[in-house]
Design a protein around this motif. Structure first.
Motif, PDB file in Angstrom:
ATOM      1  N   ILE A 149     -36.377  10.389  29.832  1.00  0.00           N
ATOM      2  CA  ILE A 149     -37.115   9.413  29.035  1.00  0.00           C
ATOM      3  C   ILE A 149     -36.614   9.416  27.598  1.00  0.00           C
ATOM      4  N   ILE A 150     -36.452  10.612  27.049  1.00  0.00           N
ATOM      5  CA  ILE A 150     -35.999  10.705  25.659  1.00  0.00           C
ATOM      6  C   ILE A 150     -34.630  10.071  25.513  1.00  0.00           C
ATOM      7  N   ALA A 151     -33.777  10.365  26.433  1.00  0.00           N
ATOM      8  CA  ALA A 151     -32.415   9.833  26.359  1.00  0.00           C
ATOM      9  C   ALA A 151     -32.438   8.316  26.465  1.00  0.00           C
ATOM     10  N   ALA A 152     -33.204   7.813  27.433  1.00  0.00           N
ATOM     11  CA  ALA A 152     -33.266   6.361  27.599  1.00  0.00           C
ATOM     12  C   ALA A 152     -33.784   5.706  26.339  1.00  0.00           C
ATOM     13  N   THR A 153     -34.822   6.301  25.770  1.00  0.00           N
ATOM     14  CA  THR A 153     -35.382   5.734  24.540  1.00  0.00           C
ATOM     15  C   THR A 153     -34.335   5.695  23.446  1.00  0.00           C
ATOM     16  N   LEU A 154     -33.649   6.796  23.255  1.00  0.00           N
ATOM     17  CA  LEU A 154     -32.684   6.848  22.164  1.00  0.00           C
ATOM     18  C   LEU A 154     -31.544   5.870  22.408  1.00  0.00           C
ATOM     19  N   ILE A 155     -31.129   5.779  23.654  1.00  0.00           N
ATOM     20  CA  ILE A 155     -30.035   4.847  23.949  1.00  0.00           C
ATOM     21  C   ILE A 155     -30.467   3.415  23.610  1.00  0.00           C
ATOM     22  N   LEU A 156     -31.666   3.057  24.037  1.00  0.00           N
ATOM     23  CA  LEU A 156     -32.153   1.708  23.753  1.00  0.00           C
ATOM     24  C   LEU A 156     -32.260   1.482  22.250  1.00  0.00           C
ATOM     25  N   VAL A 157     -32.735   2.485  21.553  1.00  0.00           N
ATOM     26  CA  VAL A 157     -32.878   2.341  20.100  1.00  0.00           C
ATOM     27  C   VAL A 157     -31.519   2.127  19.459  1.00  0.00           C
ATOM     28  N   VAL A 158     -30.560   2.923  19.858  1.00  0.00           N
ATOM     29  CA  VAL A 158     -29.231   2.779  19.278  1.00  0.00           C
ATOM     30  C   VAL A 158     -28.652   1.416  19.624  1.00  0.00           C
ATOM     31  N   LEU A 159     -28.847   0.978  20.860  1.00  0.00           N
ATOM     32  CA  LEU A 159     -28.348  -0.322  21.257  1.00  0.00           C
ATOM     33  C   LEU A 159     -28.964  -1.422  20.396  1.00  0.00           C
ATOM     34  N   GLY A 160     -30.276  -1.349  20.250  1.00  0.00           N
ATOM     35  CA  GLY A 160     -30.952  -2.380  19.459  1.00  0.00           C
ATOM     36  C   GLY A 160     -30.448  -2.392  18.043  1.00  0.00           C
ATOM     37  N   ALA A 161     -30.372  -1.221  17.440  1.00  0.00           N
ATOM     38  CA  ALA A 161     -29.945  -1.150  16.055  1.00  0.00           C
ATOM     39  C   ALA A 161     -28.500  -1.635  15.916  1.00  0.00           C
ATOM     40  N   ALA A 162     -27.659  -1.272  16.865  1.00  0.00           N
ATOM     41  CA  ALA A 162     -26.262  -1.676  16.780  1.00  0.00           C
ATOM     42  C   ALA A 162     -26.128  -3.186  16.898  1.00  0.00           C
ATOM     43  N   LEU A 163     -26.891  -3.755  17.831  1.00  0.00           N
ATOM     44  CA  LEU A 163     -26.853  -5.190  17.990  1.00  0.00           C
ATOM     45  C   LEU A 163     -27.263  -5.878  16.691  1.00  0.00           C
ATOM     46  N   ALA A 164     -28.310  -5.359  16.080  1.00  0.00           N
ATOM     47  CA  ALA A 164     -28.762  -5.935  14.819  1.00  0.00           C
ATOM     48  C   ALA A 164     -27.696  -5.777  13.754  1.00  0.00           C
ATOM     49  N   TRP A 165     -27.027  -4.645  13.744  1.00  0.00           N
ATOM     50  CA  TRP A 165     -25.987  -4.415  12.733  1.00  0.00           C
ATOM     51  C   TRP A 165     -24.863  -5.432  12.887  1.00  0.00           C
ATOM     52  N   PHE A 166     -24.457  -5.621  14.136  1.00  0.00           N
ATOM     53  CA  PHE A 166     -23.351  -6.541  14.326  1.00  0.00           C
ATOM     54  C   PHE A 166     -23.768  -7.973  14.010  1.00  0.00           C
ATOM     55  N   LYS A 167     -24.974  -8.295  14.296  1.00  0.00           N
ATOM     56  CA  LYS A 167     -25.398  -9.685  14.119  1.00  0.00           C
ATOM     57  C   LYS A 167     -25.805  -9.965  12.670  1.00  0.00           C
ATOM     58  N   TYR A 168     -26.491  -8.992  12.039  1.00  0.00           N
ATOM     59  CA  TYR A 168     -27.049  -9.300  10.714  1.00  0.00           C
ATOM     60  C   TYR A 168     -26.473  -8.425   9.612  1.00  0.00           C
ATOM     61  N   GLY A 169     -25.980  -7.247   9.977  1.00  0.00           N
ATOM     62  CA  GLY A 169     -25.464  -6.383   8.929  1.00  0.00           C
ATOM     63  C   GLY A 169     -24.058  -6.797   8.554  1.00  0.00           C
ATOM     64  N   ARG A 170     -23.227  -6.975   9.558  1.00  0.00           N
ATOM     65  CA  ARG A 170     -21.857  -7.343   9.278  1.00  0.00           C
ATOM     66  C   ARG A 170     -21.655  -8.846   9.316  1.00  0.00           C
ATOM     67  N   GLY A 171     -22.326  -9.485  10.253  1.00  0.00           N
ATOM     68  CA  GLY A 171     -22.095 -10.908  10.446  1.00  0.00           C
ATOM     69  C   GLY A 171     -22.717 -11.737   9.335  1.00  0.00           C
ATOM     70  N   ASP A 172     -22.431 -13.039   9.390  1.00  0.00           N
ATOM     71  CA  ASP A 172     -22.992 -13.958   8.408  1.00  0.00           C
ATOM     72  C   ASP A 172     -24.409 -14.354   8.832  1.00  0.00           C
ATOM     73  N   VAL A 173     -25.262 -14.395   7.852  1.00  0.00           N
ATOM     74  CA  VAL A 173     -26.626 -14.854   8.126  1.00  0.00           C
ATOM     75  C   VAL A 173     -26.796 -16.212   7.454  1.00  0.00           C
ATOM     76  N   PRO A 174     -27.037 -17.255   8.205  1.00  0.00           N
ATOM     77  CA  PRO A 174     -27.218 -18.575   7.568  1.00  0.00           C
ATOM     78  C   PRO A 174     -28.460 -18.580   6.679  1.00  0.00           C
ATOM     79  N   GLU A 175     -28.337 -19.320   5.553  1.00  0.00           N
ATOM     80  CA  GLU A 175     -29.470 -19.326   4.623  1.00  0.00           C
ATOM     81  C   GLU A 175     -30.652 -20.131   5.153  1.00  0.00           C
ATOM     82  N   GLU A 176     -30.311 -21.070   6.005  1.00  0.00           N
ATOM     83  CA  GLU A 176     -31.397 -21.815   6.636  1.00  0.00           C
ATOM     84  C   GLU A 176     -31.504 -21.349   8.073  1.00  0.00           C
ATOM     85  N   ALA A 177     -32.720 -21.318   8.599  1.00  0.00           N
ATOM     86  CA  ALA A 177     -32.896 -20.882   9.977  1.00  0.00           C
ATOM     87  C   ALA A 177     -32.189 -21.868  10.894  1.00  0.00           C
TER      88      ALA A 177
END
Lengths: 626, 99, 267
Positions: free
Chosen positions: A506-534
């Motif tokens: 359970i712990i491993a699955a949780t951590l894996i999911l957390v890392v996946l989520g955070a990484a996805l967010a990083w690639f999409k919003y941390g590194r990628g361009d965020v449009p000023e308008e939705a």
């Protein structure tokens, strides 16, 4: 100190009364009076904690009766304060976080002409919230329950010169009333079944009651908890409640008031322990809300509303834990405490960002703030790590325990609840990371007139303290299951159950999911361009942005039919009820009109009437043979 | 002939008097109708006194006469007062009692 | 036992006049009829062994009460005739049926009564006095008070207090002038004294006859003279002097001159 716990309520209450009564004369020093009152309450709570720690676990609870509240026949309600581990935990959370937020508000509200009024309301809230958690009966709890509702209403609508803010305050108030009805009905049922409303009586009588009775009470308590804690289907008010000043969002709508529902469930453990069906419903509501909140959080661009959705989701975790029974109560409270710290910290961080960005709340106009606001970035980052559940930060210890507990059980339940909790962890990681990266990383998307700057020390110091709490409180309380043992006199001892999956998995699955989520967010919003308008988005995103059309649903399902019902009732009242009364009155009037004609003013007619009467009388005598 | 005959006579006179009260618009005439009714009652009283062989009936009749005298005084005074105020003694005129 | 003759006389003497209450038009006639009824009743009382009551009946009713009625009738206008046409709808029928019904019912009741025969008593003054001032003395006193009260009540009711002070002659005169009436007496007839002047109208300043200066009786008898012949003579003698005189108020001239001219004519 434990017997003087009433001081904790009295101090902020007196401060609120003084500040409200003195009016502008208190403008100069009112905020400091508010801080002092809140701090004094914290000192009282801390003193009580120290006293309790010196006692054996079984003798820690102290019930002080102040005076008789309702001396009415079968219903005798005393005003009594119950200082036990659970309530003292809340007292400390409320007063500690509350005091920090008071301090923060001194700077945050510095330019507001109504700062004194704001502190009066904050103090009123603290007093009401303390009354809620210290009450030893459901009725007194209800007084506090309504008090925090009032304070919440006043603070959401603090800037009521803006029409939509006033509307948001009304919305919160109304939705909360729905929940209150649940609590009132629950109290009525308790009085009917148990003959009393204080916790001791309920705890004594509950085991003897039937399951159906307990289930009914439990479901009504759940309605109340849903209203206060913004759980599905009464969650719609929380997003709009962000209209209030940010410290209010941090204190009331993140750390304390919205968790009152969880407190209510845990406090009502004797009822729920006997009503497994109600427990399942509680858990289901929690699991559903935690996913719902997460989806909404992923779509929101308003930083406060995203945090509000996150709050909803995290309280979903707590409700899920509370619905799991004795094994979950302590973890629910544990998560509540850690969440109170890291979410309040993040809200204060959001307030700090807004402070530096001229009250901008659209995350699409943030970005790259880590250089401009270092303290805010670091403190917010600690909160972010905490909510993600990254070891060894607070959230890991509390949330992971809930996920583990959710996997305990038989049949479909562990898989559904555990799965929801697990997926929720991944979603949480994604939307919180999205929020974090959109705000502090990526490119600057500021408007031209914005010059981000760090907030003054009065604001940053509370943020730092809360960040430290976010980071280490969980570890501190989790070592040796300190917190669980501390709460054991209230929540009861939980047998150790093995989850359906091995804990490391359970712990491993949780951590894996957390890392996946955070990484996805990083690639999409941390590194990628965020449009000023939705950007134009898929149906799912639109659905999430609009809170799953909750407002439309409410309008269609409750408001419109309610209006029609009201109009019908008004019509029925006018036509039938008033009609009957008026027709009757008209009937009497016409009867009077008819009898008025008898008074024709002719003396001889009157004489004739007399004589006719005489003849009739004589006829009766003659015919009757009298 | 039995004195009872006078009681029948009294009944007839009483009825005539009552009819006069109902029919006549002149207040004085109506008042005379009332007097006739009183006298019919007196006649009956005296007849009963005779039938029973006791004087009490006559005493009662005497009292009735006294009361009737007082009544006449006051009644006629009222009629005069009304006449002064309204220039009429018709019973139909003061319809201010009309509701 | 009562004499049937007495009964029938009394019956006719009471019932027939009392019907006047229903059918007579003049109030005076009705009052006189009721006097008859009272007398008849007095006779009945005497015949029934109540001589004292019979006398009292005559004295009180015919002597006092009915005379009082007549006085009041005189006060309010003796010549009032009453229109017997009924103004209230149905009142006549109601009166007929209730009065008739009452009579029938009363007679029905009386017909059922049986009274054991008893010794006859005679209500002569002595016997009456013995009972009245013995058993009924208190009632007697109370009735005395009632009579006094009634008398005072009647006085109070018929008394009209003077609301304004009595007017003096000067005030009356001023009121007359204000009302536009003649400031002086109306002209007397008989300007020309050579005739029986009461039948000749006076002349106004323009020489026209004033008709109403002659008594209305003469006018009705058609004995009024219009005085034209006297006026002719007046005109022929008076005109030459008119021009020699200074202008005065015409009325005074004519007043002064007229007797003188007529004296001259008479010679």
């Amino acid at each position: 100190m434990q017997s003087l716990i009433w001081l904790a309520i009295a101090l902020p209450l007196a401060s609120a009364a003084i500040l409200l009564c003195l009016g502008r004369r208190a403008d100069a020093w009112g905020h400091w009076a508010g801080v002092a009152a809140s701090g004094g309450a914290f000192l009282v709570g801390a003193g009580a904690l120290l006293e309790m720690l010196g006692k054996p676990a079984e003798e820690r609870a102290l019930d002080t009766t102040l005076y008789r509240f309702i001396p009415g026949g079968d219903l005798q309600v005393d005003v009594g304060l119950l200082a036990d581990p659970l309530s003292i935990t809340f007292v400390l959370l409320i007063t500690f976080v509350g005091t920090l937020i008071h301090v923060y508000s001194v700077a945050y509200m510095e330019h507001d002409p109504d700062r004194r009024r704001f502190f009066a309301y904050l103090n009123l809230f603290v007093a009401a919230m303390l009354l809620l958690v210290l009450a030893d009966s459901y009725l007194l709890l209800f007084v506090g329950w309504e008090g925090v509702g009032l304070a919440s209403y006043l603070l959401i609508g603090f800037w009521n010169q803006r029409r939509e803010y006033a509307t948001a305050a009304n919305k919160a108030f109304f939705v909360n009333r729905v929940g209150d009805i649940g609590l009132i009905i629950a109290m009525g049922l308790m009085f009917t079944y148990f003959g009393g409303l204080d916790f001791a009586t309920v705890a004594e009588s509950a085991p003897a009651a039937t399951t159906a009775q307990l289930t009914a009470i439990g479901l009504m308590l759940l309605v109340a908890a849903c209203g206060k804690s913004a759980q599905f289907p009464l969650q719609s008010w929380l997003g709009d409640a962000m209209a209030g000043p940010t410290p209010v969002s941090a204190l009331i709508h993140a750390a304390t008031m919205v968790t009152a529902g969880v407190y209510l469930i845990v406090r009502s453990a004797p009822v729920f322990n006997g009503a497994p069906d109600a427990q399942v419903v509680v858990a289901a509501v929690g699991a559903f809300t935690l996913l719902l909140g997460a989806f909404i959080g992923m779509a929101k661009d308003d930083i406060k509303k995203a945090l509000a959705a996150s709050t909803m989701s995290q309280i979903g975790y707590m409700m899920l834990a509370a619905g799991l029974g004795p094994i979950g109560y302590a973890f629910a409270i544990f998560h509540l405490v850690t969440h109170g710290f890291f979410k309040a910290g993040m809200f204060l961080g959001a307030g700090s960002v807004m402070h530096g960005m001229k009250d901008q709340v659209d995350m699409r106009r943030f970005g790259a703030l880590r250089t401009a606001m270092v303290v805010t970035w670091v403190t917010f980052g600690l909160g972010w790590l905490a909510i993600l559940g990254v070891p060894p930060f607070s959230g890991y210890f509390s949330k992971d325990k809930i996920i583990e507990a959710a996997f305990v059980g038989e049949g479909w339940q562990p898989w559904v609840f555990g799965g929801a909790a697990l997926i929720g962890a991944g979603l949480t990681a994604f939307y919180m990371s999205r929020l974090f990266f959109m705000t502090f990383h990526g490119k600057a998307r500021w408007t031209d007139d914005q010059h981000p700057h760090e907030s003054p020390a009065l604001m940053t110091v509370p943020m730092i303290i809360l960040a430290v709490g976010s980071a280490f409180l969980g570890l501190f309380l989790a070592v040796g299951d300190r917190f669980t043992h501390w709460l054991e006199p209230v929540t009861g001892h939980a047998e150790h159950h093995e989850p359906v999956l091995p804990i490391p998995v359970i712990i491993a699955a949780t951590l894996i999911l957390v890392v996946l989520g955070a990484a996805l967010a990083w690639f999409k919003y941390g590194r990628g361009d965020v449009p000023e308008e939705a950007p134009a988005a898929s149906l799912a995103t639109i659905t999430a942005r609009s809170d799953f059309f909750q407002d439309s649903v409410n309008r269609a399902v409750f408001q419109r039919p309610g209006q029609h019902l009201t109009r019908t009732l008004v019509y029925v009242d006018a036509a039938v009820v008033d009609g009957a009364v008026n027709k009757q009155a008209r009937g009497w009037a016409s009867l009077g009109e008819a009898s008025r004609r008898l008074q024709n003013g002719q003396v001889r007619s009157y004489a004739a009437t007399m004589l006719v009467g005489l003849v009739i009388l004589a006829a009766v005598i003659v015919v009757g043979g009298l | 002939m039995n004195a009872m005959a006078f009681v029948y006579l009294a009944a007839i006179l009483f009825s005539i008097g009552s009819a006069a009260v109902l029919l006549r618009r002149n207040a004085i005439v109506a008042f005379m109708g009332v007097e006739l009714m009183l006298n019919a009652a007196n006649l009956a009283l005296v007849a009963f006194s005779r039938l029973h062989g006791q004087l009490d009936g006559q005493i009662m009749a005497f009292f009735v006469m006294v009361v009737a005298a007082a009544e006449v005084v006051v009644g006629l005074a009222i009629i005069i007062a009304v006449f002064r105020a309204r220039q009429t003694i018709s019973l139909d005129e003061p319809a201010e009692l009309k509701g | 036992m009562v004499s049937p003759v007495l009964f029938w006389v009394v019956a006719l003497l009471t019932v027939i006049p009392s019907l006047a209450l229903l059918f007579a038009r003049k109030a005076v006639h009705i009052a006189m009829s009721i006097v008859l009824v009272m007398v008849g009743l007095a006779a009945a009382y005497v015949g029934l062994g109540a001589p004292f009551l019979g006398v009292v009946q005559i004295v009180v009713y015919t002597g006092a009460v009915m005379m009082l009625f007549l006085f009041v009738l005189m006060l309010v206008g003796v010549d009032q005739r009453e229109n017997l046409k009924e103004t209230i709808k149905g009142q006549r029928w109601i009166a007929f049926f209730t009065a008739g019904g009452l009579a029938v019912l009363l007679i029905a009741v009386i017909g059922r009564v049986t009274i054991a025969p008893a010794d006859e008593v005679v209500g002569d003054p002595e016997a009456i006095a013995l009972v009245l001032f013995d058993r009924y003395v208190l009632v007697m006193e109370v009735l005395g008070m009632l009579l006094i009260t009634a008398a005072i009540g009647a006085l109070v009711m018929t008394h009209t207090p003077r609301l304004l002070p009595r007017k003096t002659q000067a005030e009356l005169h001023a009121a007359r002038v204000l009302a536009g009436a003649d400031p002086v007496n109306k002209p007397m007839p008989g300007v020309f004294a050579r005739h029986n002047a009461l039948d000749v109208p006076a002349l106004d300043p323009d020489g026209n006859p004033i008709e109403h200066s002659v008594s209305r009786v003469l006018e009705v008898r058609d004995q009024m003279s219009d005085g034209a012949e006297f006026r002719e003579r007046l005109d022929s003698t008076a005109n030459p002097e008119d021009h020699q005189r200074p202008h005065h108020a015409p009325s005074r001239e004519s007043d002064q001159r007229a007797p003188r001219a007529s004296e001259e004519d008479g010679k």
